[in-house]
Design a protein around this motif. Structure first.
Motif, PDB file in Angstrom:
ATOM      1  N   VAL A  16       0.835  -1.200   0.000  1.00  0.00           N
ATOM      2  CA  VAL A  16       0.000   0.000   0.000  1.00  0.00           C
ATOM      3  C   VAL A  16       0.874   1.255   0.000  1.00  0.00           C
ATOM      4  CG1 VAL A  16      -1.646   1.349   1.371  1.00  0.00           C
ATOM      5  CG2 VAL A  16      -2.017  -1.102   1.034  1.00  0.00           C
ATOM      6  N   ILE A  17       1.911   1.259   0.804  1.00  0.00           N
ATOM      7  CA  ILE A  17       2.821   2.409   0.842  1.00  0.00           C
ATOM      8  C   ILE A  17       3.512   2.583  -0.506  1.00  0.00           C
ATOM      9  CG2 ILE A  17       4.988   3.271   1.838  1.00  0.00           C
ATOM     10  CD1 ILE A  17       4.026   2.122   4.537  1.00  0.00           C
ATOM     11  N   SER A  18       3.940   1.485  -1.122  1.00  0.00           N
ATOM     12  CA  SER A  18       4.572   1.553  -2.447  1.00  0.00           C
ATOM     13  C   SER A  18       3.598   2.091  -3.483  1.00  0.00           C
ATOM     14  CB  SER A  18       5.060   0.171  -2.886  1.00  0.00           C
ATOM     15  OG  SER A  18       6.059  -0.283  -2.031  1.00  0.00           O
ATOM     16  N   LEU A  19       2.364   1.619  -3.441  1.00  0.00           N
ATOM     17  CA  LEU A  19       1.343   2.086  -4.371  1.00  0.00           C
ATOM     18  C   LEU A  19       1.124   3.591  -4.211  1.00  0.00           C
ATOM     19  CD1 LEU A  19      -0.926   1.394  -6.442  1.00  0.00           C
ATOM     20  CD2 LEU A  19      -2.430   1.113  -4.475  1.00  0.00           C
ATOM     21  N   ILE A  20       1.036   4.045  -2.985  1.00  0.00           N
ATOM     22  CA  ILE A  20       0.854   5.467  -2.705  1.00  0.00           C
ATOM     23  C   ILE A  20       2.043   6.276  -3.221  1.00  0.00           C
ATOM     24  CG2 ILE A  20       0.738   7.195  -0.847  1.00  0.00           C
ATOM     25  CD1 ILE A  20      -0.945   5.106   0.729  1.00  0.00           C
ATOM     26  N   LEU A  21       3.248   5.793  -2.988  1.00  0.00           N
ATOM     27  CA  LEU A  21       4.442   6.508  -3.441  1.00  0.00           C
ATOM     28  C   LEU A  21       4.514   6.569  -4.972  1.00  0.00           C
ATOM     29  CD1 LEU A  21       7.117   5.221  -0.897  1.00  0.00           C
ATOM     30  CD2 LEU A  21       6.053   7.487  -0.993  1.00  0.00           C
ATOM     31  N   PHE A  22       4.225   5.457  -5.639  1.00  0.00           N
ATOM     32  CA  PHE A  22       4.217   5.458  -7.107  1.00  0.00           C
ATOM     33  C   PHE A  22       3.148   6.407  -7.635  1.00  0.00           C
ATOM     34  CE2 PHE A  22       6.427   1.261  -6.977  1.00  0.00           C
ATOM     35  CZ  PHE A  22       7.502   1.606  -7.792  1.00  0.00           C
ATOM     36  N   TYR A  23       1.971   6.360  -7.071  1.00  0.00           N
ATOM     37  CA  TYR A  23       0.873   7.229  -7.519  1.00  0.00           C
ATOM     38  C   TYR A  23       1.238   8.698  -7.320  1.00  0.00           C
ATOM     39  CZ  TYR A  23      -3.643   9.489  -7.895  1.00  0.00           C
ATOM     40  OH  TYR A  23      -4.665  10.328  -8.269  1.00  0.00           O
ATOM     41  N   ASN A  24       1.739   9.026  -6.133  1.00  0.00           N
ATOM     42  CA  ASN A  24       2.121  10.415  -5.857  1.00  0.00           C
ATOM     43  C   ASN A  24       3.250  10.885  -6.773  1.00  0.00           C
ATOM     44  OD1 ASN A  24       0.175  10.691  -3.914  1.00  0.00           O
ATOM     45  ND2 ASN A  24       1.554  10.313  -2.193  1.00  0.00           N
ATOM     46  N   ARG A 147      10.200  13.330 -20.421  1.00  0.00           N
ATOM     47  CA  ARG A 147      11.033  12.127 -20.336  1.00  0.00           C
ATOM     48  C   ARG A 147      10.918  11.483 -18.954  1.00  0.00           C
ATOM     49  NH1 ARG A 147      16.147  14.230 -19.949  1.00  0.00           N
ATOM     50  NH2 ARG A 147      15.603  14.299 -17.768  1.00  0.00           N
ATOM     51  N   ASP A 148      11.028  12.304 -17.914  1.00  0.00           N
ATOM     52  CA  ASP A 148      10.939  11.763 -16.556  1.00  0.00           C
ATOM     53  C   ASP A 148       9.581  11.114 -16.301  1.00  0.00           C
ATOM     54  OD1 ASP A 148      13.501  12.715 -16.174  1.00  0.00           O
ATOM     55  OD2 ASP A 148      12.866  14.467 -15.014  1.00  0.00           O
ATOM     56  N   GLN A 149       8.518  11.765 -16.757  1.00  0.00           N
ATOM     57  CA  GLN A 149       7.182  11.206 -16.572  1.00  0.00           C
ATOM     58  C   GLN A 149       7.020   9.912 -17.380  1.00  0.00           C
ATOM     59  OE1 GLN A 149       5.088  11.619 -14.383  1.00  0.00           O
ATOM     60  NE2 GLN A 149       3.048  11.156 -15.103  1.00  0.00           N
ATOM     61  N   ASN A 150       7.534   9.905 -18.593  1.00  0.00           N
ATOM     62  CA  ASN A 150       7.450   8.693 -19.401  1.00  0.00           C
ATOM     63  C   ASN A 150       8.204   7.543 -18.749  1.00  0.00           C
ATOM     64  OD1 ASN A 150       5.819   9.896 -21.312  1.00  0.00           O
ATOM     65  ND2 ASN A 150       7.511  10.402 -22.680  1.00  0.00           N
ATOM     66  N   ASN A 151       9.338   7.841 -18.121  1.00  0.00           N
ATOM     67  CA  ASN A 151      10.065   6.795 -17.399  1.00  0.00           C
ATOM     68  C   ASN A 151       9.222   6.233 -16.261  1.00  0.00           C
ATOM     69  OD1 ASN A 151      12.304   7.008 -19.049  1.00  0.00           O
ATOM     70  ND2 ASN A 151      13.421   8.346 -17.662  1.00  0.00           N
ATOM     71  N   ARG A 152       8.544   7.106 -15.527  1.00  0.00           N
ATOM     72  CA  ARG A 152       7.692   6.641 -14.431  1.00  0.00           C
ATOM     73  C   ARG A 152       6.551   5.768 -14.956  1.00  0.00           C
ATOM     74  NH1 ARG A 152       7.837  11.947 -13.422  1.00  0.00           N
ATOM     75  NH2 ARG A 152       9.339  12.578 -11.873  1.00  0.00           N
ATOM     76  N   VAL A 153       5.961   6.197 -16.065  1.00  0.00           N
ATOM     77  CA  VAL A 153       4.776   5.528 -16.603  1.00  0.00           C
ATOM     78  C   VAL A 153       5.128   4.213 -17.291  1.00  0.00           C
ATOM     79  CG1 VAL A 153       2.989   5.754 -18.391  1.00  0.00           C
ATOM     80  CG2 VAL A 153       3.408   7.627 -16.819  1.00  0.00           C
ATOM     81  N   ASN A 159       4.543   1.085 -14.290  1.00  0.00           N
ATOM     82  CA  ASN A 159       3.600   0.899 -15.389  1.00  0.00           C
ATOM     83  C   ASN A 159       2.308   0.230 -14.922  1.00  0.00           C
ATOM     84  OD1 ASN A 159       4.769  -1.618 -14.995  1.00  0.00           O
ATOM     85  ND2 ASN A 159       4.998  -2.056 -17.170  1.00  0.00           N
ATOM     86  N   LEU A 160       2.378  -0.594 -13.898  1.00  0.00           N
ATOM     87  CA  LEU A 160       1.162  -1.219 -13.357  1.00  0.00           C
ATOM     88  C   LEU A 160       0.274  -0.174 -12.689  1.00  0.00           C
ATOM     89  CD1 LEU A 160       2.808  -4.394 -11.769  1.00  0.00           C
ATOM     90  CD2 LEU A 160       1.722  -4.190 -14.025  1.00  0.00           C
ATOM     91  N   VAL A 161       0.899   0.724 -11.942  1.00  0.00           N
ATOM     92  CA  VAL A 161       0.160   1.790 -11.275  1.00  0.00           C
ATOM     93  C   VAL A 161      -0.392   2.765 -12.321  1.00  0.00           C
ATOM     94  CG1 VAL A 161       0.354   3.720  -9.647  1.00  0.00           C
ATOM     95  CG2 VAL A 161       1.546   1.562  -9.179  1.00  0.00           C
ATOM     96  N   ALA A 162       0.436   3.087 -13.304  1.00  0.00           N
ATOM     97  CA  ALA A 162       0.015   4.033 -14.347  1.00  0.00           C
ATOM     98  C   ALA A 162      -1.205   3.503 -15.084  1.00  0.00           C
ATOM     99  CB  ALA A 162       1.163   4.278 -15.326  1.00  0.00           C
ATOM    100  N   ARG A 163      -1.162   2.267 -15.466  1.00  0.00           N
ATOM    101  CA  ARG A 163      -2.284   1.673 -16.192  1.00  0.00           C
ATOM    102  C   ARG A 163      -3.535   1.675 -15.331  1.00  0.00           C
ATOM    103  NH1 ARG A 163      -0.617  -3.767 -17.424  1.00  0.00           N
ATOM    104  NH2 ARG A 163       1.188  -2.738 -18.293  1.00  0.00           N
ATOM    105  N   ALA A 164      -3.391   1.357 -14.061  1.00  0.00           N
ATOM    106  CA  ALA A 164      -4.545   1.276 -13.165  1.00  0.00           C
ATOM    107  C   ALA A 164      -5.187   2.647 -12.933  1.00  0.00           C
ATOM    108  CB  ALA A 164      -4.129   0.669 -11.829  1.00  0.00           C
ATOM    109  N   PHE A 165      -4.380   3.703 -12.944  1.00  0.00           N
ATOM    110  CA  PHE A 165      -4.905   5.032 -12.636  1.00  0.00           C
ATOM    111  C   PHE A 165      -4.997   5.956 -13.852  1.00  0.00           C
ATOM    112  CE2 PHE A 165      -3.486   3.562  -8.450  1.00  0.00           C
ATOM    113  CZ  PHE A 165      -4.622   3.824  -7.717  1.00  0.00           C
ATOM    114  N   GLY A 166      -4.775   5.425 -15.038  1.00  0.00           N
ATOM    115  CA  GLY A 166      -4.996   6.202 -16.260  1.00  0.00           C
ATOM    116  C   GLY A 166      -3.889   7.165 -16.644  1.00  0.00           C
ATOM    117  N   PHE A 167      -2.698   6.969 -16.137  1.00  0.00           N
ATOM    118  CA  PHE A 167      -1.576   7.808 -16.567  1.00  0.00           C
ATOM    119  C   PHE A 167      -1.078   7.293 -17.905  1.00  0.00           C
ATOM    120  CE2 PHE A 167      -1.556   8.440 -11.996  1.00  0.00           C
ATOM    121  CZ  PHE A 167      -1.360   9.794 -11.889  1.00  0.00           C
TER     122      PHE A 167
END
Length: 188
Positions: A16-24, A147-153, A159-167
């Protein structure tokens, strides 16, 4: 049993903490991309505002170059309308066409010594040159944040978090045509 429950709870809490950190992190990245795009928009608006002043100052001198002035007006209108489209590539293409039209104006201005000696024209040309530098800096900043955002996504596990939240992947603000990478030739 208690140890197993504690381990499972610890794993769930870490997930949950990892998910929150990735999302933020992705929200922060998206906000940085939007802020960087805002910087480009401001500079492009300044260019759009400067072009009519430049054209009007040139009109009296360049009576035989009406086609060039008309083309600049058309390219400016295309760039302004592309700005409202929201498509980074459409905006980049329209802005590159406008810059090409302005290059031809400065090339044609070589044939008019009175125009080149006009202080108003020289100031406008200098303002446009400084503005082009600002646009280039803004574009580099935007592309860095993209570039930085694309790396995160795109990178795992983001990429799992991005897909789940529409990034989604962010477009770069690039030159549409490699020939447009050439610097405009301006002679005094």
């Amino acid at each position: 049993m208690i140890i197993t429950g504690s381990i499972i709870t610890a794993i769930v809490v870490l997930l949950v903490i990892s998910l929150i950190l990735f999302y933020n992190g992705m929200v922060k990245g998206r906000n940085m991309v939007e802020e960087a795009w805002s910087g480009i928009s401001v500079q492009l608006k300044r260019r759009h505002d400067l072009v009519p002043v430049l054209v009007n100052s040139v009109k009296g001198y360049m009576t035989h170059e009406q086609e060039t002035l008309t083309r600049i007006a058309e390219m400016r209108a295309n760039a302004v309308s592309a700005s409202s489209s929201g498509s980074v590539q459409a905006i980049a293409h329209a802005e590159n066409q406008l810059m090409g039209a302005l290059r031809s104006l400065f090339a044609v201005s070589e044939n008019y010594p009175d125009l080149r000696a006009n202080e108003n024209f020289m100031q406008l040309q200098e303002q446009l040159s400084l503005l082009e530098d600002e646009i280039q800096l803004s574009r580099r900043y935007y592309n860095g944040t993209a570039r930085d955002q694309n790396n995160r996504v795109l990178q795992f596990p983001g990429n799992l978090v991005a897909r789940a939240f529409g990034f989604a992947r962010v477009e770069y603000f690039e030159l549409a045509d490699p020939s447009e990478a050439e610097a405009p030739e301006v002679k005094f």
